[in-house]
Design an enzyme around this catalytic site. Structure first.
Site, PDB file in Angstrom:
ATOM      1  N   ARG A  67       0.836  -1.214   0.000  1.00 24.02           N
ATOM      2  CA  ARG A  67       0.000   0.000   0.000  1.00 24.02           C
ATOM      3  C   ARG A  67       0.866   1.257   0.000  1.00 24.02           C
ATOM      4  NH1 ARG A  67      -4.754   1.500   4.438  1.00 24.02           N
ATOM      5  NH2 ARG A  67      -4.997   3.687   3.816  1.00 24.02           N
ATOM      6  N   TYR A  86     -14.664   9.928  -0.981  1.00 24.88           N
ATOM      7  CA  TYR A  86     -13.717   9.619  -2.069  1.00 24.88           C
ATOM      8  C   TYR A  86     -13.927  10.510  -3.294  1.00 24.88           C
ATOM      9  CZ  TYR A  86     -12.053   5.645   0.576  1.00 24.88           C
ATOM     10  OH  TYR A  86     -11.473   4.861   1.549  1.00 24.88           O
TER      11      TYR A  86
END
Ligand code: G6P
Length: 440
Positions: free
Chosen positions: A93, A254
């Site tokens: 990540r 988002y």
């Protein structure tokens, strides 16, 4: 009595899940929870597994917690399989979030190039799990929380050896709880008509006791208190009030990456200089959490877990399982096969919509055409997702490049190719489908 298998059982989120099952024991009589992980996750599995055992003991519920590195043993005869794993762990990540920044592009876990690569790494592993499920628990429901949850769920729907899959995200339930808080009411009184894709979902209408309060909520979102609504992992930069008014529906946190790309990029570049990318912040949070989990006197979920973005995950997962088990027929927001629910999206694609949850699974509530204001972006992201899934399954370089280039966060074909090549190299240990030919 029910058997649950949790893949990625060594996750720091496991106490959330255990708490959820403990709270609901009366309506959901789980007898066995199998936490399964891989060798690299052994230590975390042992720490969090020991905490899980202390939690059920303290609660006085007869749930047996089993820890294993043998996935097949965990799956054997399971009624529900939950997935919460991270291929390549947090180090992968970190790369997803850092590499795009070198090219002046948003670095994010599930959006843009980072989201593409998380899908490329995760989908083949999920399809392997489906093969095992077909052999060891063909009737089980797969409740997928693994990100990018929408793409992973769609990959199972289109290519999986089992099809009883539901993709789950904490964002809809989180939004509902937070909006109820800012309205000063109980969450049960709020109903949000969610529609879209995972991490690309809109609240088309918000109702309080049946009255449409969408405009009021949009007013709150545009104002000072919006930070009360967003999740922990996404910086709240406020919204342009007139834009929110023009949009007319509730965006999700988002959407900031799409509607505020420049500001979010600047924010990420600043953060890199200070605390690092989100994955680096999470690494520190995880280290602290696991130190706490080791304490033999700890026997409840520690409040520090709420610093993670996945708050209310257990409510989302356990409510869903309880509603299937009890044929409760309540409405929850999950990722399912579109089947004509949202116009213009292929039937076999995953969408995130409100569904009636029955013993036969979620029955989506028809949406029809999305408002013009948001339809274009949703369709474009779905094109990206479909292409990314096909790239993950085939290991086709050109499909991966196409996915990268049509993603709205990537500015040009040349930059797309540079990022793609850089990230393929960085993640090659976890992308055998792209490299096996070169190796053979
Ligand atoms: C949000 C999303 C989840 C995501 C999480 C990341 O709540 O809905 O899908 O996993 O944030 O949180 P983290 O603490 O790992 O940055």
């Amino acid at each position: 009595m029910l058997k649950i298998a949790t893949i990625g059982g060594g996750s720091s989120y496991t106490p959330e899940l255990i708490e959820g099952f403990i709270k609901r024991y009366d309506e959901l009589p789980v007898s066995d929870i199998w936490l399964v992980d891989i060798e690299e996750g052994r230590e975390k599995l042992e720490i969090v597994g020991a905490l899980a055992k202390r939690m059920v003991e303290k609660a006085g519920v007869p749930i047996n917690i089993h820890l294993t590195l043998d996935r097949r043993e965990a799956l054997e005869g399971a009624d529900f399989v939950t997935t919460q794993f991270r291929v390549g762990l947090l180090d992968a990540r970190v790369k997803d979030e850092k590499i795009p920044l070198k090219y002046g592009v948003i670095g994010q876990e599930t959006n843009g190039p980072g989201g593409l690569f998380k899908a490329l790494r995760t989908i083949p592993v999920m399809l392997d799990i489906c093969e095992d499920m077909a052999e060891f628990c063909p009737d089980a429901w797969l409740i997928n929380f693994t990100n990018p949850a929408g793409m992973v769920t769609e990959a199972v729907l289109r290519y999986g050896a089992v099809k009883k899959v539901i993709g789950l995200c904490n964002l809809p339930i989180h939004t509902k709880i937070r909006i109820a808080q800012v309205l000063g009411v109980e969450p049960e009184r709020v109903y949000i008509q969610f529609a879209g894709l995972n991490h690309m979902v809109y609240g088309l209408n918000v109702f309080l006791d049946g009255e449409n309060v969408t405009q009021k909520v949009l007013g709150i979102l545009a104002g000072e208190t919006s930070s009360d609504i967003d999740v922990k992992n996404i910086p709240d930069l406020g919204w342009e009030p007139d834009f929110i008014k023009a949009l007319g529906v509730l965006p999700c946190p988002y959407h900031r990456y799409y509607y505020q790309t420049q500001k979010m990029l600047e924010e990420e570049l600043e953060a890199v200089k200070k605390e690092g990318v989100r994955a680096e912040v999470v690494k520190k949070l995880e280290a602290d959490l696991f130190e706490l989990y080791k304490d033999p006197n700890l026997n409840v979920k520690p409040p520090q877990l709420e610093k993670r973005g996945g708050a209310y995950y257990s409510d989302a997962a356990c409510n869903l399982i309880a509603s299937i088990y009890n044929d409760r027929r309540d409405i929850q927001t999950v990722n399912v096969r579109n089947n004509g629910t949202i116009a213009g999206i292929p039937d076999d694609s995953a969408v995130e919509v409100n569904c009636v949850i029955t013993k036969d699974g979620p029955q989506p509530i028809h949406v029809g055409a999305l408002p013009v204001a948001v339809n274009g972006l949703v369709q474009q992201i779905k094109s990206f997702e479909r292409t990314a899934i096909e790239a993950a399954v085939t290991g086709d370089y050109h499909k991966a490049l196409l996915a990268m280039t049509i993603n709205p966060l990537v500015p040009s074909d040349t930059i797309a190719k540079q990022i793609l090549d850089d990230m393929l190299e960085a993640h090659k240990d976890y992308l055998p489908q792209f490299f096996s030919r070169a190796h053979s």
